[in-house]
Design a protein around this motif. Structure first.
Motif, PDB file in Angstrom:
ATOM      1  N   UNK A  99       0.853  -1.178   0.000  1.00 28.13           N
ATOM      2  CA  UNK A  99       0.000   0.000   0.000  1.00 28.13           C
ATOM      3  C   UNK A  99       0.892   1.232   0.000  1.00 28.13           C
ATOM      4  N   UNK A 100       0.714   2.039  -1.037  1.00 31.19           N
ATOM      5  CA  UNK A 100       1.483   3.269  -1.209  1.00 31.19           C
ATOM      6  C   UNK A 100       0.546   4.421  -0.863  1.00 31.19           C
ATOM      7  N   UNK A 101       0.883   5.176   0.168  1.00 33.20           N
ATOM      8  CA  UNK A 101       0.013   6.245   0.651  1.00 33.20           C
ATOM      9  C   UNK A 101       0.357   7.598   0.011  1.00 33.20           C
ATOM     10  N   UNK A 102      -0.685   8.309  -0.335  1.00 36.49           N
ATOM     11  CA  UNK A 102      -0.557   9.684  -0.835  1.00 36.49           C
ATOM     12  C   UNK A 102      -1.222  10.627   0.168  1.00 36.49           C
ATOM     13  N   UNK A 103      -1.009  10.328   1.426  1.00 42.45           N
ATOM     14  CA  UNK A 103      -1.633  11.051   2.522  1.00 42.45           C
ATOM     15  C   UNK A 103      -1.043  12.447   2.659  1.00 42.45           C
ATOM     16  N   UNK A 104      -1.821  13.483   2.937  1.00 45.88           N
ATOM     17  CA  UNK A 104      -3.264  13.449   3.176  1.00 45.88           C
ATOM     18  C   UNK A 104      -4.062  13.275   1.897  1.00 45.88           C
ATOM     19  N   UNK A 105      -3.571  13.815   0.769  1.00 48.36           N
ATOM     20  CA  UNK A 105      -4.193  13.617  -0.537  1.00 48.36           C
ATOM     21  C   UNK A 105      -3.138  13.873  -1.596  1.00 48.36           C
ATOM     22  N   UNK A 165      10.080  14.217  -4.437  1.00 50.68           N
ATOM     23  CA  UNK A 165      11.190  14.224  -3.467  1.00 50.68           C
ATOM     24  C   UNK A 165      10.904  15.187  -2.316  1.00 50.68           C
ATOM     25  N   UNK A 166      10.398  16.386  -2.635  1.00 52.96           N
ATOM     26  CA  UNK A 166      10.070  17.364  -1.592  1.00 52.96           C
ATOM     27  C   UNK A 166       8.984  16.822  -0.663  1.00 52.96           C
ATOM     28  N   UNK A 167       7.962  16.219  -1.240  1.00 53.11           N
ATOM     29  CA  UNK A 167       6.885  15.647  -0.423  1.00 53.11           C
ATOM     30  C   UNK A 167       7.449  14.586   0.519  1.00 53.11           C
ATOM     31  N   UNK A 168       8.306  13.740   0.004  1.00 52.21           N
ATOM     32  CA  UNK A 168       8.892  12.675   0.826  1.00 52.21           C
ATOM     33  C   UNK A 168       9.686  13.256   2.003  1.00 52.21           C
ATOM     34  N   UNK A 169      10.424  14.328   1.755  1.00 60.03           N
ATOM     35  CA  UNK A 169      11.231  14.945   2.812  1.00 60.03           C
ATOM     36  C   UNK A 169      10.364  15.546   3.915  1.00 60.03           C
ATOM     37  N   UNK A 173       4.937  10.698   8.399  1.00 63.61           N
ATOM     38  CA  UNK A 173       5.099   9.274   8.705  1.00 63.61           C
ATOM     39  C   UNK A 173       5.967   8.607   7.651  1.00 63.61           C
ATOM     40  N   UNK A 174       7.260   8.566   7.898  1.00 63.13           N
ATOM     41  CA  UNK A 174       8.197   8.006   6.928  1.00 63.13           C
ATOM     42  C   UNK A 174       8.138   6.478   6.892  1.00 63.13           C
TER      43      UNK A 174
END
Length: 188
Positions: A99-105, A165-169, A173-174
């Motif tokens: 499951x790959x999350x795109x939280x919050x949206x 990349x910016x979103x990941x940083x 919740x990593x």
């Protein structure tokens, strides 16, 4: 006993990529078309992503096949933490699910691309959703839910990779997998 696999297995096994909405589907297509993901269209079952999301639909449509000597791995792209997905015992033994999350949206990528992440965080204290912020504050309207909007907005693959990349940083919740984790090493 199921063996534990890592995302590296996506390079060699068959992949069923299930996307929650048109935006997620468009982003995955952009990344696939630019060969940025651990898996390619060639090992994607049916050579395309699907919008089927229920376990029973995935089982009926994709898992009633013999993939020998390989396996099929289900990759689900969605923002919801509450959506239930459970393969029946027969399928759960043979097929892994990520499951790959795109939280919050997924619209957070647009907010980052527009350089409004800090402004959104300030305003989000009032509990505005990213999609609503894009519609009303960024004046994108209902187009934010359109596949074509996303395909046109992220026509520059480098811009898309940069905001991923910016979103990941900045995500809180990593431990949750995100689209970033599906990128080939050279695009991270």
């Amino acid at each position: 006993m199921r063996r534990i696999i890592d995302l590296g297995d996506l390079k060699t096994e068959y992949v069923i990529c299930s996307c929650e909405g048109a935006a997620e589907e468009a982003l995955m297509d952009i990344l696939l078309d630019n060969n940025c993901l651990l898996f390619s269209r060639e090992n994607l079952v049916g050579h395309k992503v699907t919008r089927k999301r229920k376990a029973v639909e995935i089982q009926q449509e994709f898992l009633n096949r013999d993939y020998s000597p390989h396996r099929a791995i289900v990759v689900r792209i969605l923002d919801s933490r509450s959506e239930k997905f459970k393969l029946s015992a027969l399928y759960a033994e043979r097929h892994d699910v990520y499951t790959i999350r795109t939280t919050p949206e997924i619209e957070m990528l647009l907010i980052i691309a527009e350089g409004k992440a800090a402004a959104f965080r300030q305003q989000s204290k009032s509990k505005i959703k990213p999609s609503e912020y894009c519609k009303s504050v960024l004046k994108m309207g209902n187009r934010v839910k359109s596949r074509n909007f996303w395909l046109e907005y992220f026509v520059d693959i480098n811009m898309l990779l940069q905001v991923i990349r910016q979103y990941h940083q900045t995500k809180s919740d990593k431990s949750e997998l995100s689209i970033y984790d599906l990128l080939k090493e050279e695009y991270r």
